[in-house]
Design a protein around this motif. Structure first.
Motif, mmCIF file in Angstrom:
data_model
loop_
_atom_site.group_PDB
_atom_site.id
_atom_site.type_symbol
_atom_site.label_atom_id
_atom_site.label_comp_id
_atom_site.label_asym_id
_atom_site.label_seq_id
_atom_site.Cartn_x
_atom_site.Cartn_y
_atom_site.Cartn_z
ATOM 1 N N LYS A 240 27.584 42.870 49.829
ATOM 2 C CA LYS A 240 27.007 42.674 50.915
ATOM 3 C C LYS A 240 27.028 44.001 51.444
ATOM 4 O O LYS A 240 26.444 44.319 52.631
ATOM 5 C CB LYS A 240 28.874 42.952 50.935
ATOM 6 N N LYS A 241 27.439 45.668 50.611
ATOM 7 C CA LYS A 241 26.484 46.807 51.020
ATOM 8 C C LYS A 241 25.240 46.918 51.550
ATOM 9 O O LYS A 241 24.852 47.575 51.865
ATOM 10 C CB LYS A 241 27.362 47.351 50.070
ATOM 11 N N HIS A 242 24.054 46.418 50.363
ATOM 12 C CA HIS A 242 23.012 46.776 50.301
ATOM 13 C C HIS A 242 22.087 45.368 51.013
ATOM 14 O O HIS A 242 21.214 46.101 50.890
ATOM 15 C CB HIS A 242 22.491 47.075 49.004
ATOM 16 N N PHE A 243 22.792 44.568 51.188
ATOM 17 C CA PHE A 243 21.755 43.014 50.960
ATOM 18 C C PHE A 243 22.397 42.013 51.850
ATOM 19 O O PHE A 243 21.648 40.734 52.620
ATOM 20 C CB PHE A 243 21.433 42.500 49.402
ATOM 21 N N GLY A 244 23.592 42.452 52.534
ATOM 22 C CA GLY A 244 24.052 41.366 53.375
ATOM 23 C C GLY A 244 25.398 40.471 53.365
ATOM 24 O O GLY A 244 25.759 40.141 51.730
ATOM 25 N N THR A 245 26.089 40.051 54.166
ATOM 26 C CA THR A 245 27.438 39.072 53.535
ATOM 27 C C THR A 245 26.717 38.204 53.416
ATOM 28 O O THR A 245 27.750 37.285 51.681
ATOM 29 C CB THR A 245 28.278 39.013 55.024
ATOM 30 N N THR A 246 25.698 37.529 53.928
ATOM 31 C CA THR A 246 25.230 36.589 53.346
ATOM 32 C C THR A 246 25.242 35.987 51.464
ATOM 33 O O THR A 246 25.108 35.005 50.902
ATOM 34 C CB THR A 246 24.164 35.535 54.289
ATOM 35 N N LYS A 247 24.033 37.144 51.534
ATOM 36 C CA LYS A 247 23.750 36.847 50.014
ATOM 37 C C LYS A 247 25.169 37.410 48.926
ATOM 38 O O LYS A 247 25.036 36.507 48.131
ATOM 39 C CB LYS A 247 22.488 38.312 49.808
ATOM 40 N N ALA A 248 25.560 38.258 49.637
ATOM 41 C CA ALA A 248 27.237 38.197 48.724
ATOM 42 C C ALA A 248 28.080 37.347 48.080
ATOM 43 O O ALA A 248 28.378 37.427 47.747
ATOM 44 C CB ALA A 248 27.935 39.581 49.705
ATOM 45 N N ILE A 249 28.314 36.378 49.397
ATOM 46 C CA ILE A 249 28.872 34.942 49.127
ATOM 47 C C ILE A 249 28.245 34.338 48.456
ATOM 48 O O ILE A 249 28.509 33.606 47.779
ATOM 49 C CB ILE A 249 28.680 34.936 50.747
ATOM 50 N N ILE A 250 26.169 33.920 49.036
ATOM 51 C CA ILE A 250 25.810 33.055 47.472
ATOM 52 C C ILE A 250 25.934 33.488 46.567
ATOM 53 O O ILE A 250 25.752 32.723 45.176
ATOM 54 C CB ILE A 250 24.141 33.455 48.048
ATOM 55 N N PHE A 251 26.070 34.580 46.472
ATOM 56 C CA PHE A 251 25.724 35.400 44.585
ATOM 57 C C PHE A 251 28.005 34.538 43.890
ATOM 58 O O PHE A 251 27.170 34.203 43.334
ATOM 59 C CB PHE A 251 25.500 36.559 44.501
ATOM 60 N N ILE A 252 28.456 35.468 45.007
ATOM 61 C CA ILE A 252 29.683 35.258 44.390
ATOM 62 C C ILE A 252 29.806 33.509 44.320
ATOM 63 O O ILE A 252 30.536 33.057 42.876
ATOM 64 C CB ILE A 252 30.737 35.732 45.744
ATOM 65 N N ILE A 253 29.644 32.744 44.868
ATOM 66 C CA ILE A 253 29.471 31.449 44.856
ATOM 67 C C ILE A 253 28.765 30.604 43.356
ATOM 68 O O ILE A 253 28.960 30.281 42.553
ATOM 69 C CB ILE A 253 29.354 30.157 45.636
ATOM 70 N N TYR A 254 27.807 31.476 43.270
ATOM 71 C CA TYR A 254 26.874 31.371 42.151
ATOM 72 C C TYR A 254 27.487 31.712 40.999
ATOM 73 O O TYR A 254 27.477 31.279 39.338
ATOM 74 C CB TYR A 254 25.494 32.141 42.134
ATOM 75 N N ILE A 255 28.117 32.565 40.708
ATOM 76 C CA ILE A 255 28.572 33.096 39.439
ATOM 77 C C ILE A 255 30.198 32.303 39.505
ATOM 78 O O ILE A 255 30.223 32.154 38.267
ATOM 79 C CB ILE A 255 29.607 34.458 39.827
ATOM 80 N N PHE A 256 30.529 31.724 40.157
ATOM 81 C CA PHE A 256 31.905 31.294 39.903
ATOM 82 C C PHE A 256 31.396 29.894 39.254
ATOM 83 O O PHE A 256 31.755 29.018 38.358
ATOM 84 C CB PHE A 256 32.568 30.880 40.822
#
Length: 277
Positions: A240-256
């Protein structure tokens, strides 16, 4: 020129001693701040005996790399230093390492950060230094090359950078602290470069943090949230800090999803990407 070297260690007494020996052979007047994160192998005692001038800071046993480096740096900045030198304790420095760091800085901007290229002990492969925007590990060149994603194995940070962006972020537990600092520097107009040539030898610690194979689902998520894993909460903060909230959410869903899927499916679709190397 006043230099503070920052290290953190845990139960690698022999490697820590070798690293410090190589450092003091080249920079005998360097001030070292070493966080010993509750080693049980006698690291602190061995360091104190061999190098009595080292500032040893006792860790809690739960600092790991990033928070250990933060603790060392927080102590070091109480004094006035011209440069802060990050070191991993499992590397052996080459005699010309500091000269190369300084020369690479002088070829660019005196306010830039220089990350040293580290090769394996056979001198056949670059292990660390930094990656470009495509996450491709940067190889030696005749000129310093710009880094997008910085590795923290051997890094020279001038005081001017610390004055502008501070020290490493204590939110990070083990990994991502070095990458975050490099990105933060770039976002504040500070360039990050590699050295032209390797300046140290080291060991590869290339294991998968985002997914542990061959274990139960419960064990996999326990590892994911551990300091040696890829904690989704810290990952979300970083992205979120470096790439924005949307990309952060997508990555966390991917990890799960990646951690919920069984090994067979993961290996079928992604091959050995998520296996320890």
């Amino acid at each position: 020129m006043k230099i503070a070297a920052l290290l953190t260690c845990f139960n690698r007494k022999e490697k820590t001693i070798l690293c410090l020996r190589s450092l003091f052979h080249i920079l005998p007047t360097c001030n070292v701040y070493l966080v010993d994160d509750s080693s049980t192998d006698g690291t602190s005692e061995a360091v104190q005996e061999s190098f009595p001038n080292v500032h040893i800071i006792k860790g809690t046993g739960n600092l790991f790399w990033s928070r250990g480096m933060y603790t060392a740096w927080k102590e070091a900045i109480k004094e006035k230093y011209d440069y802060y030198l990050w070191l991993n304790d499992d590397i052996e420095l080459y005699p010309f390492f500091f000269q190369e760091l300084i020369e690479c800085q002088s070829l660019n901007d005196p306010n830039c950060i220089i990350s040293g290229l580290v090769e394996d002990f056979d001198k056949n492969k670059i292990l660390y230094g930094g990656s470009d925007s495509q996450k491709k590990l940067i190889q030696p060149n005749k000129q310093p090359q710009e880094i997008k994603f910085m590795n923290g194995n051997v890094v020279l940070v001038p005081k001017s950078v610390v004055d502008k962006i501070g020290i490493i972020d204590p939110v990070y537990h083990h990994d991502l602290g070095d990458v975050d600092y490099g990105l933060k520097a770039q976002e504040n107009g500070i360039k990050v470069y590699t050295t032209r040539i390797p300046i140290a030898s080291g060991y590869s610690n290339n294991f998968c943090r985002v997914r542990k194979g061959g274990v139960t689902l419960k064990e996999r998520f326990k590892r994911l949230y551990s300091p040696l894993g890829s904690n989704p909460n810290i990952n979300f903060y970083f992205r979120k800090k470096h790439f924005g909230t949307t990309k952060a959410i997508i990555f966390i869903i991917y990890i799960f999803v990646l951690n919920i899927l069984p090994d067979k499916i993961v290996y079928f679709f992604w091959g050995d990407i998520y296996k320890d190397k």
